[in-house]
Design a protein around this motif. Structure first.
Motif, PDB file in Angstrom:
ATOM      1  N   VAL A 103      -6.874   3.453   3.010  1.00 25.05           N
ATOM      2  CA  VAL A 103      -8.189   2.872   3.285  1.00 25.05           C
ATOM      3  C   VAL A 103      -9.015   3.864   4.089  1.00 25.05           C
ATOM      4  O   VAL A 103      -8.552   4.411   5.094  1.00 25.05           O
ATOM      5  CB  VAL A 103      -8.063   1.545   4.067  1.00 25.05           C
ATOM      6  CG1 VAL A 103      -9.456   0.983   4.378  1.00 25.05           C
ATOM      7  CG2 VAL A 103      -7.243   0.540   3.264  1.00 25.05           C
ATOM      8  N   SER A 104     -10.230   4.083   3.617  1.00 26.87           N
ATOM      9  CA  SER A 104     -11.168   4.955   4.326  1.00 26.87           C
ATOM     10  C   SER A 104     -12.133   4.079   5.119  1.00 26.87           C
ATOM     11  O   SER A 104     -12.861   3.259   4.552  1.00 26.87           O
ATOM     12  CB  SER A 104     -11.950   5.820   3.324  1.00 26.87           C
ATOM     13  OG  SER A 104     -12.949   6.566   3.981  1.00 26.87           O
ATOM     14  N   LEU A 118      -7.667   5.909  -8.644  1.00 30.48           N
ATOM     15  CA  LEU A 118      -8.315   5.457  -7.414  1.00 30.48           C
ATOM     16  C   LEU A 118      -7.238   5.060  -6.423  1.00 30.48           C
ATOM     17  O   LEU A 118      -6.520   4.075  -6.623  1.00 30.48           O
ATOM     18  CB  LEU A 118      -9.237   4.270  -7.699  1.00 30.48           C
ATOM     19  CG  LEU A 118      -9.913   3.629  -6.472  1.00 30.48           C
ATOM     20  CD1 LEU A 118     -10.792   4.636  -5.746  1.00 30.48           C
ATOM     21  CD2 LEU A 118     -10.726   2.410  -6.888  1.00 30.48           C
ATOM     22  N   ARG A 119      -7.098   5.824  -5.376  1.00 27.33           N
ATOM     23  CA  ARG A 119      -6.086   5.535  -4.371  1.00 27.33           C
ATOM     24  C   ARG A 119      -6.656   5.503  -2.960  1.00 27.33           C
ATOM     25  O   ARG A 119      -5.952   5.153  -2.026  1.00 27.33           O
ATOM     26  CB  ARG A 119      -4.944   6.555  -4.460  1.00 27.33           C
ATOM     27  CG  ARG A 119      -4.013   6.316  -5.659  1.00 27.33           C
ATOM     28  CD  ARG A 119      -3.326   4.991  -5.504  1.00 27.33           C
ATOM     29  NE  ARG A 119      -2.436   4.628  -6.606  1.00 27.33           N
ATOM     30  CZ  ARG A 119      -2.757   3.827  -7.603  1.00 27.33           C
ATOM     31  NH1 ARG A 119      -3.985   3.306  -7.653  1.00 27.33           N
ATOM     32  NH2 ARG A 119      -1.894   3.515  -8.543  1.00 27.33           N
ATOM     33  N   ILE A 120      -7.903   5.892  -2.775  1.00 32.70           N
ATOM     34  CA  ILE A 120      -8.561   5.809  -1.472  1.00 32.70           C
ATOM     35  C   ILE A 120      -9.634   4.725  -1.558  1.00 32.70           C
ATOM     36  O   ILE A 120     -10.579   4.830  -2.346  1.00 32.70           O
ATOM     37  CB  ILE A 120      -9.188   7.148  -1.056  1.00 32.70           C
ATOM     38  CG1 ILE A 120      -8.102   8.233  -0.968  1.00 32.70           C
ATOM     39  CG2 ILE A 120      -9.892   7.006   0.293  1.00 32.70           C
ATOM     40  CD1 ILE A 120      -8.642   9.608  -0.615  1.00 32.70           C
ATOM     41  N   GLY A 149     -15.743  -0.366   3.594  1.00 37.89           N
ATOM     42  CA  GLY A 149     -17.040  -1.040   3.566  1.00 37.89           C
ATOM     43  C   GLY A 149     -17.452  -1.522   2.192  1.00 37.89           C
ATOM     44  O   GLY A 149     -18.396  -2.313   2.068  1.00 37.89           O
ATOM     45  N   GLY A 150     -16.754  -1.083   1.151  1.00 36.48           N
ATOM     46  CA  GLY A 150     -17.137  -1.465  -0.211  1.00 36.48           C
ATOM     47  C   GLY A 150     -16.114  -2.348  -0.892  1.00 36.48           C
ATOM     48  O   GLY A 150     -16.148  -2.494  -2.121  1.00 36.48           O
ATOM     49  N   PHE A 191       0.834  -1.203   0.000  1.00 38.78           N
ATOM     50  CA  PHE A 191       0.000   0.000   0.000  1.00 38.78           C
ATOM     51  C   PHE A 191       0.869   1.254   0.000  1.00 38.78           C
ATOM     52  O   PHE A 191       0.542   2.248  -0.662  1.00 38.78           O
ATOM     53  CB  PHE A 191      -0.937   0.003   1.214  1.00 38.78           C
ATOM     54  CG  PHE A 191      -2.275  -0.609   0.960  1.00 38.78           C
ATOM     55  CD1 PHE A 191      -2.385  -1.837   0.328  1.00 38.78           C
ATOM     56  CD2 PHE A 191      -3.435   0.027   1.354  1.00 38.78           C
ATOM     57  CE1 PHE A 191      -3.619  -2.412   0.086  1.00 38.78           C
ATOM     58  CE2 PHE A 191      -4.677  -0.528   1.113  1.00 38.78           C
ATOM     59  CZ  PHE A 191      -4.770  -1.762   0.481  1.00 38.78           C
ATOM     60  N   SER A 192       1.959   1.229   0.755  1.00 38.54           N
ATOM     61  CA  SER A 192       2.850   2.382   0.806  1.00 38.54           C
ATOM     62  C   SER A 192       3.476   2.653  -0.557  1.00 38.54           C
ATOM     63  O   SER A 192       3.548   3.799  -1.009  1.00 38.54           O
ATOM     64  CB  SER A 192       3.933   2.147   1.858  1.00 38.54           C
ATOM     65  OG  SER A 192       4.842   3.220   1.898  1.00 38.54           O
TER      66      SER A 192
END
Length: 298
Positions: free
Chosen positions: A16-17, A197-199, A203-204, A9-10
């Motif tokens: 992640v939200s 798309l990076r965030i 929940g999805g 991820f880094s």
């Protein structure tokens, strides 16, 4: 797995939200309280161990989903053409398969049902070992699941694919909701690959990997995990055969995806068996429901 997720991820710049709800805030302390109560007050050691194992499985599932997002950021060319060519070399024609299912709507419904049982079977793998006093099977499943989902993500990063629904059936690629009411993850996949798309909405989160098929790998792991329970052998074999057969329909997979998923599953079973020093052939001498094992996975 967690270290791999953090590093990947880094490097990819993913975040992640998480929308924390009152329910979520109550689950964690409630879960910890149950473990402490069962272990220290109620003195039900097996139940406490089962609760801990379920927590471990939950973490592994979440890390596996995150790994699928990390793997999807690698912008290697799609390999759908090669996967389709392998399908045809193996003699599988998706058009004929879909036409056959269109003529047999009852079979389509059965396959769709089998595909949706993956979460129910996960619950079964958590509950049955407790009832049968075979918690070692749940612990072994968690290890094999971790191996399989990690391998799936790594392989998919090198062999990315859209899916057969998009490449062969020519489904719309610019919509999340398809005309027939289905759902396509392709906009999410494209966003990750393009860097737009990076965030990620916690929940999805959803599965994004076409090759190898993790539904296939998990179906094999379900059967293996509960194989010592003789009463469940035939039902699990039938249900998971249907689950695997449903993946070209409900999961839009190529046949070669299924072969890749099966290879991942058997490699994970082999690695897990070696890790816990439990010979693979021991499943042929498995006890009946209710027999207590003296070789728990530690």
């Amino acid at each position: 797995m967690t270290i791999l997720v953090v590093v990947w991820f880094s490097i990819a710049g993913l975040r992640v939200s998480v929308h924390v709800t009152p329910d979520m805030m109550a689950y964690v302390p409630g879960y910890i309280f149950l473990i402490v109560y069962c272990r220290l007050i109620w003195r039900k050691i097996e139940i406490a161990r089962m609760l801990i194992a379920v927590g471990q499985l939950t973490i592994v599932i979440i890390m596996g989903l995150m790994l699928s997002y990390a793997a999807s950021t690698v912008p290697f060319p799609y390999r759908d053409a090669e996967l389709l060519a392998l399908d045809r070399w193996l003699g599988f024609e998706r058009e004929a398969y879909m036409a056959f299912l269109k003529r047999h709507p009852e079979l389509r419904e059965v396959l769709y049902f089998a595909y949706t049982t993956i979460m129910h079977q996960t619950l079964l793998v958590c509950i049955v070992p407790l009832v049968a006093r075979r918690l070692d099977r749940l612990q072994a499943y968690i290890i094999a699941f971790a191996f399989a989902v990690t391998a799936t993500a790594v392989i998919a990063s090198f062999i990315p694919a859209a899916n057969a629904l998009i490449y062969v059936d020519k489904a719309p690629i610019d919509l999340s909701t398809l005309p027939d009411g289905g759902h396509s993850y392709f906009p999410t996949l494209e966003g990750l690959r393009a860097g737009t798309l990076r965030i990620i909405d916690f929940g999805g989160m959803e599965g994004l990997i076409a090759f190898p098929s993790f539904h296939t790998a998990n179906a094999i792991l379900f059967v293996w995990a509960l194989w010592p329970i003789r009463l469940l052998r035939l039902p699990m074999l039938v249900l998971n055969f249907l689950l695997i057969a449903s993946t070209p329909l409900a999961g839009a997979h190529y046949i070669v995806d299924l072969i890749g998923g099966a290879a991942v599953a058997f490699a994970s079973i082999f690695a897990t068996s070696r890790l816990v020093r439990e010979p693979l052939q021991s499943i042929t001498d498995a006890p009946i429901l209710g027999h207590v094992t003296t070789n728990p996975v530690a």
